[in-house]
Design a protein around this motif. Structure first.
Motif, PDB file in Angstrom:
ATOM      1  N   TYR A  74       0.825  -1.146   0.030  1.00  0.00           N
ATOM      2  CA  TYR A  74       0.128   0.264   0.418  1.00  0.00           C
ATOM      3  C   TYR A  74       1.284   1.597   0.216  1.00  0.00           C
ATOM      4  N   LYS A  75       0.152   2.647   0.080  1.00  0.00           N
ATOM      5  CA  LYS A  75       0.757   3.781  -0.246  1.00  0.00           C
ATOM      6  C   LYS A  75       0.085   4.266   1.184  1.00  0.00           C
ATOM      7  N   ASN A  76       0.617   5.333   1.896  1.00  0.00           N
ATOM      8  CA  ASN A  76       0.359   6.290   2.678  1.00  0.00           C
ATOM      9  C   ASN A  76       1.139   8.019   3.033  1.00  0.00           C
ATOM     10  N   GLY A  77       0.640   8.276   2.590  1.00  0.00           N
ATOM     11  CA  GLY A  77       2.158   9.704   2.877  1.00  0.00           C
ATOM     12  C   GLY A  77       1.439  10.306   3.833  1.00  0.00           C
ATOM     13  N   ASP A  78       0.573   9.970   4.349  1.00  0.00           N
ATOM     14  CA  ASP A  78       0.065  11.369   5.512  1.00  0.00           C
ATOM     15  C   ASP A  78       1.635  11.087   6.560  1.00  0.00           C
ATOM     16  N   ALA A  79       0.919  12.207   7.166  1.00  0.00           N
ATOM     17  CA  ALA A  79       2.182  11.617   9.087  1.00  0.00           C
ATOM     18  C   ALA A  79       1.725  10.520   9.558  1.00  0.00           C
ATOM     19  N   SER A  80       0.942  10.230  10.045  1.00  0.00           N
ATOM     20  CA  SER A  80       0.348   8.742  11.002  1.00  0.00           C
ATOM     21  C   SER A  80      -0.764   7.925  10.135  1.00  0.00           C
ATOM     22  N   ALA A  81      -0.905   7.023  11.035  1.00  0.00           N
ATOM     23  CA  ALA A  81      -1.342   6.144  10.249  1.00  0.00           C
ATOM     24  C   ALA A  81      -2.610   6.100   9.593  1.00  0.00           C
ATOM     25  N   ARG A  82      -3.011   5.118   8.771  1.00  0.00           N
ATOM     26  CA  ARG A  82      -4.175   4.765   8.322  1.00  0.00           C
ATOM     27  C   ARG A  82      -5.110   3.528   8.931  1.00  0.00           C
ATOM     28  N   THR A  83      -6.178   3.453   8.685  1.00  0.00           N
ATOM     29  CA  THR A  83      -6.772   2.299   9.202  1.00  0.00           C
ATOM     30  C   THR A  83      -7.641   1.912   8.190  1.00  0.00           C
ATOM     31  N   GLY A  84      -7.315   0.698   7.601  1.00  0.00           N
ATOM     32  CA  GLY A  84      -9.065   0.200   7.337  1.00  0.00           C
ATOM     33  C   GLY A  84      -9.618  -1.151   7.354  1.00  0.00           C
ATOM     34  N   LEU A  85     -10.839  -1.837   7.186  1.00  0.00           N
ATOM     35  CA  LEU A  85     -11.225  -2.622   7.533  1.00  0.00           C
ATOM     36  C   LEU A  85     -11.068  -4.050   5.970  1.00  0.00           C
ATOM     37  N   MET A  86     -11.143  -5.016   7.088  1.00  0.00           N
ATOM     38  CA  MET A  86     -10.810  -6.122   5.842  1.00  0.00           C
ATOM     39  C   MET A  86     -11.517  -7.420   6.346  1.00  0.00           C
ATOM     40  N   SER A  87     -12.353  -7.786   5.965  1.00  0.00           N
ATOM     41  CA  SER A  87     -12.928  -9.150   5.830  1.00  0.00           C
ATOM     42  C   SER A  87     -12.614 -10.335   4.100  1.00  0.00           C
ATOM     43  N   VAL A  88     -12.515 -11.343   5.009  1.00  0.00           N
ATOM     44  CA  VAL A  88     -12.485 -12.299   4.040  1.00  0.00           C
ATOM     45  C   VAL A  88     -13.406 -13.711   4.192  1.00  0.00           C
ATOM     46  N   VAL A 146       2.235  -4.392   5.136  1.00  0.00           N
ATOM     47  CA  VAL A 146       1.822  -4.598   6.133  1.00  0.00           C
ATOM     48  C   VAL A 146       1.266  -6.819   5.993  1.00  0.00           C
ATOM     49  N   ASP A 147       1.765  -6.904   7.376  1.00  0.00           N
ATOM     50  CA  ASP A 147       1.132  -8.588   7.167  1.00  0.00           C
ATOM     51  C   ASP A 147       0.445  -9.331   7.692  1.00  0.00           C
ATOM     52  N   VAL A 148      -0.875  -9.867   7.055  1.00  0.00           N
ATOM     53  CA  VAL A 148      -2.063 -10.148   8.190  1.00  0.00           C
ATOM     54  C   VAL A 148      -2.521 -11.680   8.187  1.00  0.00           C
ATOM     55  N   THR A 149      -2.475 -11.815   9.397  1.00  0.00           N
ATOM     56  CA  THR A 149      -2.840 -13.350   9.042  1.00  0.00           C
ATOM     57  C   THR A 149      -4.246 -13.779   8.968  1.00  0.00           C
ATOM     58  N   VAL A 150      -4.458 -14.784   7.893  1.00  0.00           N
ATOM     59  CA  VAL A 150      -6.697 -14.717   7.045  1.00  0.00           C
ATOM     60  C   VAL A 150      -5.928 -16.217   7.332  1.00  0.00           C
ATOM     61  N   SER A 151      -7.631 -16.349   7.730  1.00  0.00           N
ATOM     62  CA  SER A 151      -7.647 -18.160   7.415  1.00  0.00           C
ATOM     63  C   SER A 151      -8.855 -17.898   6.534  1.00  0.00           C
ATOM     64  N   LEU A 152      -7.759 -18.482   5.746  1.00  0.00           N
ATOM     65  CA  LEU A 152      -8.328 -19.328   4.016  1.00  0.00           C
ATOM     66  C   LEU A 152      -9.718 -20.890   4.184  1.00  0.00           C
ATOM     67  N   ASN A 153      -9.880 -20.862   3.075  1.00  0.00           N
ATOM     68  CA  ASN A 153     -10.865 -22.583   3.050  1.00  0.00           C
ATOM     69  C   ASN A 153      -9.894 -22.476   1.130  1.00  0.00           C
ATOM     70  N   ALA A 154     -10.073 -23.546   1.433  1.00  0.00           N
ATOM     71  CA  ALA A 154      -9.226 -24.138   0.661  1.00  0.00           C
ATOM     72  C   ALA A 154      -9.998 -24.224  -0.889  1.00  0.00           C
ATOM     73  N   GLY A 155      -9.295 -23.963  -1.644  1.00  0.00           N
ATOM     74  CA  GLY A 155      -9.671 -23.088  -2.703  1.00  0.00           C
ATOM     75  C   GLY A 155      -9.998 -21.884  -3.082  1.00  0.00           C
ATOM     76  N   SER A 156     -11.038 -21.072  -3.915  1.00  0.00           N
ATOM     77  CA  SER A 156     -11.020 -19.710  -3.856  1.00  0.00           C
ATOM     78  C   SER A 156     -11.524 -18.722  -2.461  1.00  0.00           C
ATOM     79  N   ASN A 157     -11.262 -17.911  -2.555  1.00  0.00           N
ATOM     80  CA  ASN A 157     -10.984 -16.780  -1.823  1.00  0.00           C
ATOM     81  C   ASN A 157     -11.350 -15.544  -1.670  1.00  0.00           C
ATOM     82  N   THR A 158     -11.946 -14.952  -1.477  1.00  0.00           N
ATOM     83  CA  THR A 158     -12.400 -13.076  -0.951  1.00  0.00           C
ATOM     84  C   THR A 158     -11.316 -12.749   0.087  1.00  0.00           C
ATOM     85  N   ILE A 159     -11.198 -11.639  -0.534  1.00  0.00           N
ATOM     86  CA  ILE A 159     -10.921 -10.129   0.159  1.00  0.00           C
ATOM     87  C   ILE A 159     -10.862  -8.971   0.386  1.00  0.00           C
TER      88      ILE A 159
END
Length: 756
Positions: A688-702, A724-737
Motif C-alpha cells: 500500500y501507499k500512505n503519505g500521511d504523517a500518521s497511520a491510516r486504518t482499514g477494515l478487512m473481511s475474508v 503490512v502482514d495480516v494473518t488470515v484464515s482461508l478456505n481450500a480453493g478460492s477466497n475473497t479478501i
C-alpha cells in the motif's frame, strides 16, 4: 361539513403532516451522513444527480449543491474539467481527484470574485472549522489567465495535498486568517490545522511594480505544516507571507524550491520569506536555490524560530543578496550549507535583532562576490532606538568574502556584545572585521579562537576604532581540512588529528569531543589526538511492524550523539545481522526459520567507532511456514471495485497502477480468487501507499466474514510503497479478501496483495 367529516379531515391532515415531517427528518438525516458526490466532464449539471451512475458536469455546480458540514466528498473522475465559475466550497466538503496525471481542472475565464480571479474559494467571513481536504488533481491556469488556484480564509483544518498547480498569474494558493492584521498588530485569531504537502507548483507567482507574490502566500497560522512540496518559479518567490505574515509554531520542511536567481527589483527572488514568525517555528531539511528572509517586528519569547539543516545553493556568481536575511531576534541558525551569496547572513533594519545564535554552518563562495563590501556576517544598524545585542557566531566556516564580519554603523542603534569564536575564515580579500562610518555605537566585540588563512589583517577600520574589541587567541595558517569529496561533508571536515583546528577552540556551549572544542563546522572524529570518546545514546522504541515466516521488519527511534550518529547495527541474539552500518532507523532481518522466536537488539555507532549500549530487547516469533506466495494485483479486472474506488496510474507500484479512494462507506476493493491449497492460517501481505504523517486504518473481511481493523503505517510519501502482514484464515480453493472503511475514514491506496 358534519362534525364527523371535520374530525376525519383533521385526522388525515395530522397524518399528512406526520408523513411530511418524517420525510423531512429523513432528508435531514441523509444530508448529514458523509456521502460521495460525483463529477465527470461527460456528466450533466442539468440532468445529473451527483451519483457515480449520473454525475454532474462541473465542480462549481457540485460545490453549490453538496450539503455543508457533513464530511461529504466531491469525487472528480479522470479527465479535464473546464470551470467557468469560481468554486465556492462549503465547510466540511472535500474534493478528491483521480490523481494529478488523471484529473485536470482548467479555469482561465472565471469572473473575478472580490476583485480576484480565483478558482477554489474556501472563505468564511468569521472563524470557522473547514475540516476539509483537497487532493488528487491538477490546476491549469491557462497561461496565467487564472489569478490563483486556492483561496483559504478564516477556516481551520484545511489540508491540500498531492495537487499540482501550473501557470497561474499571481499565486497557486493563498491561505490567511483574515485581511485585518497590520505590520504591528496580529490577527484576532490564527488558523490551526493547516497542511500543504506533496504539491508541485510551477510558474504560479508574479513580479509586480513594488511587490512580488509567492507560489504559496500564507499568514495568520498556528502550527501549519508545509512539507514535501516542489516549487519552480521563473518570476516570483517560493513561499511568502501574506497579510503581514504572523506565524506561530510554523513547520516548513523537506521542500525543494527553485526561483529566479537574478531579479532587478530584489537582486533575486527569495525562496522563503516570513514576517512576524514566532513561537518555536522551524524551517529545516529544505533544498533551496535562493535567499531566505526571516523578519520579526517583536522580540518574542524563547526561541522564536530555528533555521537548520538546509541546503541553499545559488548557481549564479553575481547575485547581490544575503543568503539569510535575519531581521529577527532569539533565532537559531545552524547546520546549514550556503553557497555563493554577497552576504552569508544579514542582520539589519529591525528593532529586535538580538540573542541570535549562528553556529555549525558553512558559508562557501566559489568566487568573490561581484558587489563590494560583501561579508560572511553583515550588521547594519538604523535609527530605530533598539540594541543589536548578544549575537553569537560560533563554529562556522567562511571563505571568499571581502571580510568575515562587516559592521555598517549608519544609525544610533548600538551593536553590542557580539561573539565571533571558533570560526574558520579563509581567502578574505581584506580583513576579518570591517567597521564603517561612525563606530561609537559598536562595542564589546569578542573575536577570539578563530583560524585565519590567507587573511592579511584582523581589523580594517573606517573612522575610530570600536570600543572594547578583543581579538586574542586567533590562529593563522592552513586549517587542515579535507578539501575533497562532497560539500559540505566531508569537504570541510578536518583531515587529521594534527589539523590546526583540532582541540584549538574554546568552550562556547556546543557539544565537542577531545580536550577542547575544534574550530570550524565539524569536529574531528577520526583516530589520534582529538578522538571522539563519547558514545551515542542507546536506541529506543524497538518494534516490529511486520513479519513473515522468514523475515522480521524492525524500526526504532534514533539515537543522539555529541558529534553525530553514523549508523546502527542490528543483533539477533549476540550475532550482528548487517554487514555494513544501517544509516536509517529501520531494517528487515531475512533468512529466518518459520515459527521460531528470536530476540533482537540495536546499537548505535558514531564516526569515531564509539558504540552505544544496546536497546531494550525485542522478542518476535516468525509466522508459520507457507507453501509459496501468490500475487494479486489490486487493479486486476478479476477484482471487484465499488463506489468511489478507482484505478490510478502509479509508477512505483508493481503493476503500474494502484486502487485509490477506499473508505468513507463507499469505495471498496475486493480481491477475488485468492487461492489456498488447503484450509488453514495464511499471511496476507498487503502492499500500500500512505503519505500521511500518521497511520491510516482499514477494515478487512475474508469471505464475507467479520471484519478486522488493519493499521497501515506511514510509508513516507504517496509514491512510496510499503506493506503490512495480516494473518488470515482461508478456505481450500478460492477466497475473497475485501477492504473498505466507515464513513469519514479512508484506507490507504492499494498496490497488491500477496498470499504467503
Amino acid at each position: 361539513m358534519s362534525k364527523s367529516a371535520a374530525s376525519r379531515s383533521l385526522v388525515w391532515l395530522l397524518v399528512a403532516v406526520f408523513i411530511v415531517g418524517m420525510g423531512m427528518v429523513s432528508y435531514v438525516q441523509r444530508s448529514h451522513a458523509a456521502t460521495n458526490y460525483y463529477v465527470s466532464p461527460s456528466g450533466s449539471d442539468a440532468t445529473g444527480t451527483g451519483t457515480s451512475a449520473s454525475p454532474w458536469k462541473t465542480i462549481a455546480y457540485a460545490a453549490a449543491h453538496v450539503p455543508a458540514g457533513a464530511g461529504n466528498t466531491i469525487v472528480l473522475s479522470a479527465g479535464t474539467f473546464t470551470e467557468t465559475q469560481p468554486i465556492q466550497l462549503p465547510v466540511g466538503v472535500n474534493v478528491t481527484g483521480a490523481g494529478v496525471s488523471q484529473t485536470t481542472v482548467s479555469a482561465g475565464s472565471l469572473p473575478a470574485a472580490s476583485g480576484r480571479n480565483e478558482l477554489f474559494l474556501l472563505i468564511s467571513s468569521s472563524h470557522a472549522n473547514g475540516n476539509q481536504t483537497l487532493s488528487g488533481f491538477k490546476i491549469d491556469g491557462q497561461s496565467k489567465a487564472l489569478e490563483a488556484g486556492f483561496h483559504v480564509e478564516g477556516r481551520d483544518n484545511v489540508v491540500i495535498h498531492d495537487v499540482n498547480v501550473q501557470n497561474t498569474k499571481h499565486t497557486a494558493m493563498r491561505i490567511i486568517a483574515s485581511w485585518s492584521p497590520t505590520d504591528t498588530v496580529p490577527p484576532s485569531f490564527y488558523l490551526t490545522g493547516i497542511q500543504v504537502y506533496n504539491c508541485v507548483l510551477t510558474n504560479v507567482a508574479q513580479d509586480l511594480a513594488n511587490w512580488t507574490s509567492g507560489a504559496i502566500l500564507i499568514g495568520g497560522v498556528d502550527g501549519a505544516l508545509l512539507h514535501h512540496n516542489t516549487i519552480n518559479e521563473t518570476a516570483g518567490f517560493g513561499i511568502k507571507f501574506e497579510s503581514n505574515g504572523w506565524f506561530k509554531g510554523l513547520k516548513v520542511y523537506d521542500n525543494t524550491i527553485n526561483t529566479n536567481s537574478y531579479d532587478t527589483k530584489w537582486g533575486a527572488d527569495a525562496s522563503l520569506e516570513f514576517w512576524n514568525i514566532y513561537d518555536g517555528s522551524e524551517i529545516y531539511n529544505n533544498t533551496l536555490n535562493n535567499w531566505v528572509s526571516l523578519v520579526n517586528r517583536f522580540l518574542g519569547t524563547g526561541t522564536t524560530l530555528t533555521f537548520r539543516d538546509n541546503t541553499v545553493i545559488n548557481t549564479r556568481d553575481d547575485t547581490p543578496v544575503a543568503g539569510i536575511e535575519l531581521a529577527a531576534g532569539n533565532a537559531k541558525v545552524y547546520n546549514n550549507y550556503l553557497e555563493q551569496f554577497r552576504w552569508g547572513v544579514g542582520m539589519w533594519q529591525e528593532k529586535y535583532v538580538s540573542n541570535n545564535e549562528i553556529y555549525n554552518n558553512v558559508f562557501y563562495n566559489r568566487v568573490l562576490p561581484a558587489d563590494a563590501y560583501n561579508s560572511g556576517i553583515f550588521f547594519e544598524n538604523l535609527n530605530v532606538g533598539y540594541a543589536y545585542d548578544n549575537n553569537k557566531i560560533y563554529n562556522n566556516y567562511f571563505n571568499n568574502f571581502e571580510q568575515a564580519v562587516w559592521y555598517k554603523i549608519v544609525g544610533n542603534s548600538p551593536i553590542t556584545n557580539t561573539k565571533f569564536q571558533n570560526n574558520i575564515v579563509e581567502d578574505m580579500s581584506y580583513a576579518l572585521i570591517l567597521t564603517a562610518s561612525d563606530t561609537n555605537y559598536l562595542s564589546n566585540t569578542t573575536m577570539t579562537y578563530n583560524v585565519l588563512n590567507n587573511v592579511p589583517a584582523v581589523l580594517r577600520p573606517f573612522g575610530a576604532a570600536p570600543s572594547n574589541l578583543v581579538t586574542t587567541n586567533n590562529l593563522t595558517g592552513n586549517p587542515g581540512l579535507n578539501k575533497s569529496g562532497a560539500k559540505p561533508d566531508p569537504y570541510f571536515r578536518p583531515s587529521s588529528s594534527s589539523s590546526l583546528v583540532v582541540n584549538a577552540g574554546t568552550n562556547v556551549g556546543l557539544p565537542y569531543s577531545g580536550a577542547a572544542p575544534d574550530i570550524g563546522r565539524y569536529e574531528w572524529t577520526g583516530t589520534g589526538g582529538g578522538t571522539d570518546t563519547t558514545a551515542p545514546t542507546a536506541p529506543t522504541g524497538l518494534a516490529s511492524p511486520s513479519k513473515t515466516d522468514t523475515t522480521v521488519s524492525l524500526t526504532w527511534t534514533a539515537s543522539t550523539d555529541n558529534v553525530g550518529v553514523a549508523g546502527y547495527d542490528v543483533y539477533r541474539g549476540t550475532t550482528k545481522v548487517n554487514s555494513s552500518l544501517i544509516t536509517g532507523t529501520s531494517h528487515t532481518v531475512t533468512g529466518l526459520a518459520a515459527s521460531t522466536a528470536y530476540t533482537f537488539t540495536v546499537k548505535a555507532k558514531d564516526a569515531a567507532g564509539n558504540e552505544s549500549a544496546a536497546s531494550a530487547a525485542l522478542s518476535v516469533t516468525t509466522n508459520a511456514a507457507s507453501s509459496g506466495g501468490s500475487v494479486y494485483e489490486s487493479e486486476a479486472t478479476a477484482n471487484t471495485l465499488t463506489g468511489g474506488a478507482w484505478r490510478a496510474t502509479c509508477s512505483t507500484c508493481s503493476g503500474g497502477y494502484s486502487v485509490n479512494n477506499i473508505g468513507n462507506n463507499d469505495g471498496t476493493l475486493q480481491f477475488n480468487g485468492v487461492a489456498a491449497s488447503s484450509a488453514g492460517s495464511y499471511t496476507a501481505r498487503v502492499y500500500y501507499k500512505n503519505g500521511d504523517a500518521s497511520a491510516r486504518t482499514g477494515l478487512m473481511s475474508v469471505n464475507g466474514g467479520t471484519a478486522v481493523t488493519v493499521t497501515f503505517a506511514p510509508t513516507g510519501s504517496w509514491t512510496t510503497v510499503g506493506y503490512v502482514d495480516v494473518t488470515v484464515s482461508l478456505n481450500a480453493g478460492s477466497n475473497t479478501i475485501k477492504f473498505y472503511h466507515n464513513a469519514g475514514s479512508y484506507a490507504p491506496d492499494f498496490d497488491k496483495l500477496t498470499r504467503l
